[in-house]
Design an enzyme around this catalytic site. Structure first.
Site, PDB file in Angstrom:
ATOM      1  N   GLU A 292       0.742  -1.389  -0.044  1.00 44.03           N
ATOM      2  CA  GLU A 292      -0.305  -0.385   0.041  1.00 44.03           C
ATOM      3  C   GLU A 292       0.605   1.205  -0.087  1.00 44.03           C
ATOM      4  OE1 GLU A 292      -4.154  -1.906   1.961  1.00 44.03           O
ATOM      5  OE2 GLU A 292      -3.172  -0.185   3.690  1.00 44.03           O
ATOM      6  N   ARG A 308      -1.475 -10.956   2.559  1.00 44.59           N
ATOM      7  CA  ARG A 308      -3.066 -11.608   2.532  1.00 44.59           C
ATOM      8  C   ARG A 308      -3.392 -11.495   0.974  1.00 44.59           C
ATOM      9  NH1 ARG A 308      -6.663  -7.958   3.412  1.00 44.59           N
ATOM     10  NH2 ARG A 308      -5.620  -6.419   5.499  1.00 44.59           N
TER      11      ARG A 308
HETATM   12  P1  ADP Z   1      -3.702   0.965   9.174  1.00 40.11           P
HETATM   13  O1  ADP Z   1      -2.530   0.015   9.556  1.00 40.11           O
HETATM   14  O2  ADP Z   1      -4.054   1.298  10.881  1.00 40.11           O
HETATM   15  O3  ADP Z   1      -3.923   0.299   8.398  1.00 40.11           O
HETATM   16  P2  ADP Z   1      -1.697   2.656   7.747  1.00 40.11           P
HETATM   17  O4  ADP Z   1      -0.266   2.330   8.510  1.00 40.11           O
HETATM   18  O5  ADP Z   1      -2.440   1.434   6.625  1.00 40.11           O
HETATM   19  O6  ADP Z   1      -2.450   1.514   8.979  1.00 40.11           O
HETATM   20  O7  ADP Z   1      -2.529   4.104   7.390  1.00 40.11           O
HETATM   21  C1  ADP Z   1      -4.157   4.003   7.343  1.00 40.11           C
HETATM   22  C2  ADP Z   1      -4.407   5.746   6.759  1.00 40.11           C
HETATM   23  O8  ADP Z   1      -3.487   6.527   7.723  1.00 40.11           O
HETATM   24  C3  ADP Z   1      -3.319   5.983   5.165  1.00 40.11           C
HETATM   25  O9  ADP Z   1      -4.388   4.938   4.459  1.00 40.11           O
HETATM   26  C4  ADP Z   1      -3.550   7.064   4.855  1.00 40.11           C
HETATM   27  O10 ADP Z   1      -4.675   7.430   5.218  1.00 40.11           O
HETATM   28  C5  ADP Z   1      -3.013   7.424   6.886  1.00 40.11           C
HETATM   29  N1  ADP Z   1      -1.889   7.354   6.959  1.00 40.11           N
HETATM   30  C6  ADP Z   1      -0.990   7.200   7.495  1.00 40.11           C
HETATM   31  N2  ADP Z   1       0.489   7.528   7.055  1.00 40.11           N
HETATM   32  C7  ADP Z   1       0.325   8.612   7.075  1.00 40.11           C
HETATM   33  C8  ADP Z   1       1.413   9.640   6.230  1.00 40.11           C
HETATM   34  N3  ADP Z   1       2.590   9.192   6.688  1.00 40.11           N
HETATM   35  N4  ADP Z   1       0.685  11.026   5.211  1.00 40.11           N
HETATM   36  C9  ADP Z   1      -0.663  11.452   5.714  1.00 40.11           C
HETATM   37  N5  ADP Z   1      -1.713  10.111   5.529  1.00 40.11           N
HETATM   38  C10 ADP Z   1      -0.913   8.745   6.049  1.00 40.11           C
END
Ligand code: ADP
Length: 466
Positions: A292, A308
């Site tokens: 992602e 997964r």
């Molecule tokens: P999780 O494992 O809880 O899903 P993620 O790291 O995939 O966490 O982040 C979830 C969401 O948080 C992302 O889809 C985005 O919307 C927001 N997010 C995470 N990191 C950032 C970032 N560095 N800048 C802006 N938004 C972020």
């Protein structure tokens, strides 16, 4: 029928032979896996909780077995009950679907120890990717572009933390290494708020994720969510199978997904796709996975890898013609992937709408008896669902009751097709978000393509204010 015995010289996975698969999940994904198993001539065992025991879709499996009461902790998340069901039924492999035990390294290990096959990556790969700091380190090492910020845990000293944040430049986001499901994150816009944000997030992380480790990175203000599907075997075969755009989110939950991701230059996609494949090789990844990314101003920034199958995998299946679950099963059987990178092309455009049993305005779940179902059909329409008239939507599980997927030669035609399919689809007895999807498909910004991850929530707020 194809020969499913392990291929000769396969030292990577000697125990790969199995002829029956236990599907450790429920609902549409259980049925999706069932279908792929059936097409490979594999015997299937479905497990269910007491809440699901009357569900029609269980009849598709060769054997169905009730493993416990409705709460997931006592059934679909109950490792020992599932392992016991495997023993009792002689299942040689387990497919975890998505959610539940799909990213549980201890479960993967326990399956391994009983001499059966976990259909997914090895436990160490799940562990590495489940720890966001370890994942970031591994990605940086493989040259996958990451969000600016160190690939190490934050120190305790507030002055040190302040220095790191200043170097990155505000706004920054404080994230828990063990976080998931959109929890354990805090955005910080100015230095005065940093210490408090770190304290609160650390405490939350300690309680919710069992580790207080945090890290910090640049907060991107208007990114799109773009993800890359990968597929790897145990023989060095590894491919990326296109990009999906999942920016239409509410509370970090994807609502509409599509592929390919429009407006991204082919060279940029190929570059980052190849880096993902390289990362898979370096960590010895096997099976399906998704990288992602946030995408802003023409740059990709890795945020996490899901080890997964994903809910939105059909979008990629429709545009690539690759049956991802079939490949996943073949890899688990010790076979080589049936495709190489050069075979993979993107044909047309696909969109998926997640149909949930919930109020289309308040989003409150709407469990209950489904009294009637009219599914859309015709060219380029796929519905992945386990429900039919007479099905009872349980309050114990997530509210996804169907995935409506369309495929058409162009994005414009896919949008027209989705509007038409949504108009055809009817579910009676429970509230669904079908009316919401019909509205989203009329949204000019969605139709124009490339909205950022905040667009849907802003659009919902504006709709509410009308
Ligand atoms: P999780 O494992 O809880 O899903 P993620 O790291 O995939 O966490 O982040 C979830 C969401 O948080 C992302 O889809 C985005 O919307 C927001 N997010 C995470 N990191 C950032 C970032 N560095 N800048 C802006 N938004 C972020």
């Amino acid at each position: 029928m194809m020969d499913l015995s392990p291929i000769k010289g396969d030292t990577a996975d000697q125990k790969a032979a199995f002829d029956s698969v236990l599907i450790a999940n429920r609902g549409e994904i259980a049925l999706r896996v069932q279908r792929a198993c059936r097409e490979l001539g594999l015997r299937t065992v479905m497990v269910c909780s007491e809440a699901d025991r009357d569900a029609d879709y269980l009849a598709a499996a060769d054997t169905a077995i009730c493993i416990g009461p409705a709460p997931p902790g006592q059934s679909y998340l109950n490792k020992s009950a599932i392992l016991l069901a495997m023993k009792l039924t002689g299942a040689g492999a387990v497919h975890p679907g998505y959610g539940f035990l799909s990213e549980n390294a201890a479960f993967s290990e326990a399956v391994d120890q009983m001499g059966a096959v976990f259909i997914g990556p090895r436990a160490d790969a799940i562990r590495t990717m489940g720890d966001k700091i370890a994942a970031k380190k591994a990605m940086m090492a493989a040259g996958v572009p990451c969000v600016p910020g160190p690939d190490s845990a934050l120190p305790d000293d507030p002055a040190e933390i302040g220095k790191i944040a200043a170097e990155i430049g505000y706004p920054v986001i404080v994230k828990a290494a063990g976080g998931g499901g959109g929890r354990g994150m805090r955005v910080v816009h100015d230095p005065d708020a940093l210490s408090d944000a770190v304290l609160v997030t650390r405490e939350e992380a300690r309680r919710a994720f069992g580790t207080p480790e945090l890290y910090i990175e640049k907060f991107l203000e208007h990114p799109r969510h773009i993800e890359i599907q990968v597929l790897c075997d145990n023989h060095g075969g590894a491919v990326w199978v296109g990009l999906r755009d999942c920016s239409m989110q509410r509370r970090h939950q994807k609502v509409v997904e599509e592929g390919p991701a429009i407006g991204i230059p082919a060279e940029a996609a190929t570059f980052v796709g190849n880096r993902c494949v390289e990362a898979c090789r370096q960590i010895g990844y096997r099976g399906v996975g998704t990288f992602e990314f946030l995408y802003e101003n023409g740059e990709f920034y890795f945020i996490e890898m899901n080890t997964r199958l994903q809910v939105e995998h059909p979008v990629t299946e429709m545009t690539s013609g690759v049956d991802l679950v079939r490949q996943q099963l073949l890899v688990a059987l010790g076979h080589r992937l049936e495709i190489e990178q050069d075979d993979i092309a993107c044909d047309g455009h696909s969109i998926e709408c997640r149909i949930n049993a919930e109020d289309p305005y308040t989003f409150a779940p709407s469990p209950g008896l489904i009294t009637g179902v009219r599914l859309p059909g015709g060219p380029g329409v796929r519905v992945d669902t386990h429900v039919a008239a007479g099905y009872r939507v349980s309050a114990h599980y997530d509210s996804l009751i169907a995935k409506l997927i369309v495929h058409a030669p162009t994005r414009e035609q896919a949008i027209m097709r989705m509007r038409r399919a949504l108009d055809e689809m009817q579910i009676g007895g429970v509230s669904t978000n079908l009316p919401l999807h019909r509205e989203i498909l009329q949204d000019p910004a969605f139709a124009a393509g490339g909205p950022d991850i905040h667009h849907l929530e802003k659009w919902l707020a504006a709709r509410g204010a009308q």
